[in-house]
Write an enzyme that holds these catalytic residues in place. Structure first.
Site, PDB file in Angstrom:
ATOM      1  N   GLU A 193      -5.049  -8.083   2.661  1.00 22.22           N
ATOM      2  CA  GLU A 193      -3.982  -8.203   3.652  1.00 22.22           C
ATOM      3  C   GLU A 193      -3.396  -6.823   3.918  1.00 22.22           C
ATOM      4  O   GLU A 193      -2.939  -6.148   2.995  1.00 22.22           O
ATOM      5  CB  GLU A 193      -2.872  -9.131   3.161  1.00 22.22           C
ATOM      6  CG  GLU A 193      -1.735  -9.263   4.185  1.00 22.22           C
ATOM      7  CD  GLU A 193      -0.500  -9.959   3.646  1.00 22.22           C
ATOM      8  OE1 GLU A 193       0.120 -10.723   4.407  1.00 22.22           O
ATOM      9  OE2 GLU A 193      -0.143  -9.735   2.466  1.00 22.22           O
ATOM     10  N   ARG A 209       2.172 -19.401  -8.022  1.00 22.41           N
ATOM     11  CA  ARG A 209       1.161 -18.662  -7.264  1.00 22.41           C
ATOM     12  C   ARG A 209      -0.236 -18.919  -7.815  1.00 22.41           C
ATOM     13  O   ARG A 209      -1.219 -18.856  -7.077  1.00 22.41           O
ATOM     14  CB  ARG A 209       1.474 -17.163  -7.290  1.00 22.41           C
ATOM     15  CG  ARG A 209       2.749 -16.780  -6.536  1.00 22.41           C
ATOM     16  CD  ARG A 209       3.061 -15.295  -6.695  1.00 22.41           C
ATOM     17  NE  ARG A 209       4.229 -14.897  -5.928  1.00 22.41           N
ATOM     18  CZ  ARG A 209       4.216 -14.531  -4.649  1.00 22.41           C
ATOM     19  NH1 ARG A 209       3.066 -14.523  -3.985  1.00 22.41           N
ATOM     20  NH2 ARG A 209       5.327 -14.177  -4.033  1.00 22.41           N
ATOM     21  N   ARG A 216       5.143  -8.515   9.157  1.00 24.84           N
ATOM     22  CA  ARG A 216       6.133  -9.488   8.704  1.00 24.84           C
ATOM     23  C   ARG A 216       7.543  -9.101   9.162  1.00 24.84           C
ATOM     24  O   ARG A 216       7.980  -7.967   9.000  1.00 24.84           O
ATOM     25  CB  ARG A 216       6.098  -9.587   7.172  1.00 24.84           C
ATOM     26  CG  ARG A 216       7.100 -10.551   6.552  1.00 24.84           C
ATOM     27  CD  ARG A 216       6.720 -11.994   6.776  1.00 24.84           C
ATOM     28  NE  ARG A 216       5.452 -12.310   6.136  1.00 24.84           N
ATOM     29  CZ  ARG A 216       4.433 -12.888   6.765  1.00 24.84           C
ATOM     30  NH1 ARG A 216       4.518 -13.200   8.057  1.00 24.84           N
ATOM     31  NH2 ARG A 216       3.315 -13.165   6.127  1.00 24.84           N
ATOM     32  N   LYS A 274       0.469 -21.519   6.854  1.00 23.86           N
ATOM     33  CA  LYS A 274       0.946 -20.910   5.609  1.00 23.86           C
ATOM     34  C   LYS A 274       2.445 -21.185   5.504  1.00 23.86           C
ATOM     35  O   LYS A 274       3.222 -20.730   6.337  1.00 23.86           O
ATOM     36  CB  LYS A 274       0.679 -19.405   5.595  1.00 23.86           C
ATOM     37  CG  LYS A 274       1.192 -18.705   4.336  1.00 23.86           C
ATOM     38  CD  LYS A 274       1.080 -17.189   4.463  1.00 23.86           C
ATOM     39  CE  LYS A 274       1.643 -16.505   3.214  1.00 23.86           C
ATOM     40  NZ  LYS A 274       1.725 -15.028   3.387  1.00 23.86           N
ATOM     41  N   THR A 334       4.156  -6.411  -2.689  1.00 24.43           N
ATOM     42  CA  THR A 334       4.740  -6.505  -1.350  1.00 24.43           C
ATOM     43  C   THR A 334       5.659  -7.711  -1.237  1.00 24.43           C
ATOM     44  O   THR A 334       6.241  -7.941  -0.178  1.00 24.43           O
ATOM     45  CB  THR A 334       3.643  -6.580  -0.271  1.00 24.43           C
ATOM     46  OG1 THR A 334       2.800  -7.710  -0.524  1.00 24.43           O
ATOM     47  CG2 THR A 334       2.802  -5.307  -0.268  1.00 24.43           C
ATOM     48  N   HIS A 362       8.123 -18.509   6.461  1.00 20.52           N
ATOM     49  CA  HIS A 362       8.707 -18.196   5.161  1.00 20.52           C
ATOM     50  C   HIS A 362      10.194 -18.528   5.207  1.00 20.52           C
ATOM     51  O   HIS A 362      10.885 -18.119   6.135  1.00 20.52           O
ATOM     52  CB  HIS A 362       8.538 -16.712   4.829  1.00 20.52           C
ATOM     53  CG  HIS A 362       7.111 -16.250   4.783  1.00 20.52           C
ATOM     54  ND1 HIS A 362       6.302 -16.229   5.900  1.00 20.52           N
ATOM     55  CD2 HIS A 362       6.356 -15.781   3.753  1.00 20.52           C
ATOM     56  CE1 HIS A 362       5.111 -15.771   5.554  1.00 20.52           C
ATOM     57  NE2 HIS A 362       5.112 -15.497   4.262  1.00 20.52           N
ATOM     58  N   GLN A 412       4.913 -11.314  -7.119  1.00 24.59           N
ATOM     59  CA  GLN A 412       3.458 -11.213  -7.008  1.00 24.59           C
ATOM     60  C   GLN A 412       2.847 -10.748  -8.327  1.00 24.59           C
ATOM     61  O   GLN A 412       3.388  -9.892  -9.018  1.00 24.59           O
ATOM     62  CB  GLN A 412       3.060 -10.221  -5.916  1.00 24.59           C
ATOM     63  CG  GLN A 412       2.966 -10.797  -4.530  1.00 24.59           C
ATOM     64  CD  GLN A 412       2.394  -9.800  -3.541  1.00 24.59           C
ATOM     65  OE1 GLN A 412       2.310  -8.609  -3.816  1.00 24.59           O
ATOM     66  NE2 GLN A 412       2.015 -10.283  -2.374  1.00 24.59           N
ATOM     67  N   ARG A 426      -0.421  -4.908   5.273  1.00 27.49           N
ATOM     68  CA  ARG A 426       0.987  -5.133   5.601  1.00 27.49           C
ATOM     69  C   ARG A 426       1.457  -4.056   6.574  1.00 27.49           C
ATOM     70  O   ARG A 426       1.974  -3.016   6.186  1.00 27.49           O
ATOM     71  CB  ARG A 426       1.826  -5.159   4.334  1.00 27.49           C
ATOM     72  CG  ARG A 426       1.723  -6.474   3.561  1.00 27.49           C
ATOM     73  CD  ARG A 426       2.274  -7.662   4.351  1.00 27.49           C
ATOM     74  NE  ARG A 426       3.667  -7.472   4.663  1.00 27.49           N
ATOM     75  CZ  ARG A 426       4.666  -7.898   3.890  1.00 27.49           C
ATOM     76  NH1 ARG A 426       4.410  -8.562   2.778  1.00 27.49           N
ATOM     77  NH2 ARG A 426       5.921  -7.694   4.254  1.00 27.49           N
TER      78      ARG A 426
END
EC number: 4.2.1.10
Length: 209
Positions: free
Chosen positions: A25, A172, A55, A134, A191, A109, A195, A27
């Protein structure tokens, strides 16, 4: 388990590629300089499928422009990637992005924990313009997390679900076991809060097989 590694500069690609993630991904909202040149450079360095994400600040990123600016930034980049993350607020531009030959990761989100019926409505809305929904939420209790796991298990596939924050970060690794398409990790600088490093995520994935 499909593991996505998030990066924020082209220089990290060689290191990231060594971990052989399913996707990388990019960003965009965390990058500086000429974004198109950087994405092109990433594309030239790896055959690993790429996800482009710009984002918004409202959903945990750094981008503060309107939908038209979002499209002007992402549009020229789409040709170099395989999937583009399109937040619901930018969905009017999804047909144009999709016309570039990419899939749409339709995302939302929220710092709230929607009810199961609300999750279903969000899922339906995201599928109205995207290929893969998502949904990222913030569980407040274990019961909230149980509901997210159950929703993920019962939802139409493909779907990606995840959590915001560090309190339930283990979700996750768990959600893909119940049908979530991807899990997002990092290879140096997170990010998103909570995570795992891809090394940790691979260890968890191997242990949970």
């Amino acid at each position: 388990m499909k593991i996505v590694v998030s990066v924020e500069n082209a220089a990290a690609i060689n290191e990231v590629a060594e971990y052989n993630p399913t996707f990388i991904e990019i960003r965009l909202d965390r990058m500086e300089g000429d974004l198109q040149d950087q994405v092109r450079a990433i594309r030239e360095k790896t055959d690993i499928p790429l996800i482009a994400t710009l984002r918004s600040r409202d959903e945990g990123g750094r981008f503060v422009g309107d939908a038209d600016l979002w499209a002007r930034i992402v549009g020229p980049i789409a040709r170099y990637v395989d999937i583009v993350d399109v937040e619901a607020r930018y969905r009017d531009h999804a047909p144009f992005i999709k016309s570039q030959g990419v899939q749409i990761l339709a995302s939302l989100h929220t710092n709230e924990m929607p009810t199961v019926p609300e999750l279903g409505r969000i899922d339906e809305m995201l599928r109205s313009y995207g290929d893969i929904p998502k949904i990222v939420v913030r569980p407040k209790t274990r019961e909230d997390l149980f509901e997210l796991v159950l929703f993920t298990h019962q939802a139409q596939k493909p779907i990606c679900t995840s959590i915001m924050g560090a309190e339930f970060r283990y979700a996750r690794a768990i959600l893909p076991l119940f049908g979530s398409e991807f899990t997002f990790s990092h290879a140096g600088a997170p990010t998103a809060e909570g995570q795992y490093h891809i090394r940790e995520m691979r260890q968890l994935a191997d242990l949970l097989k």
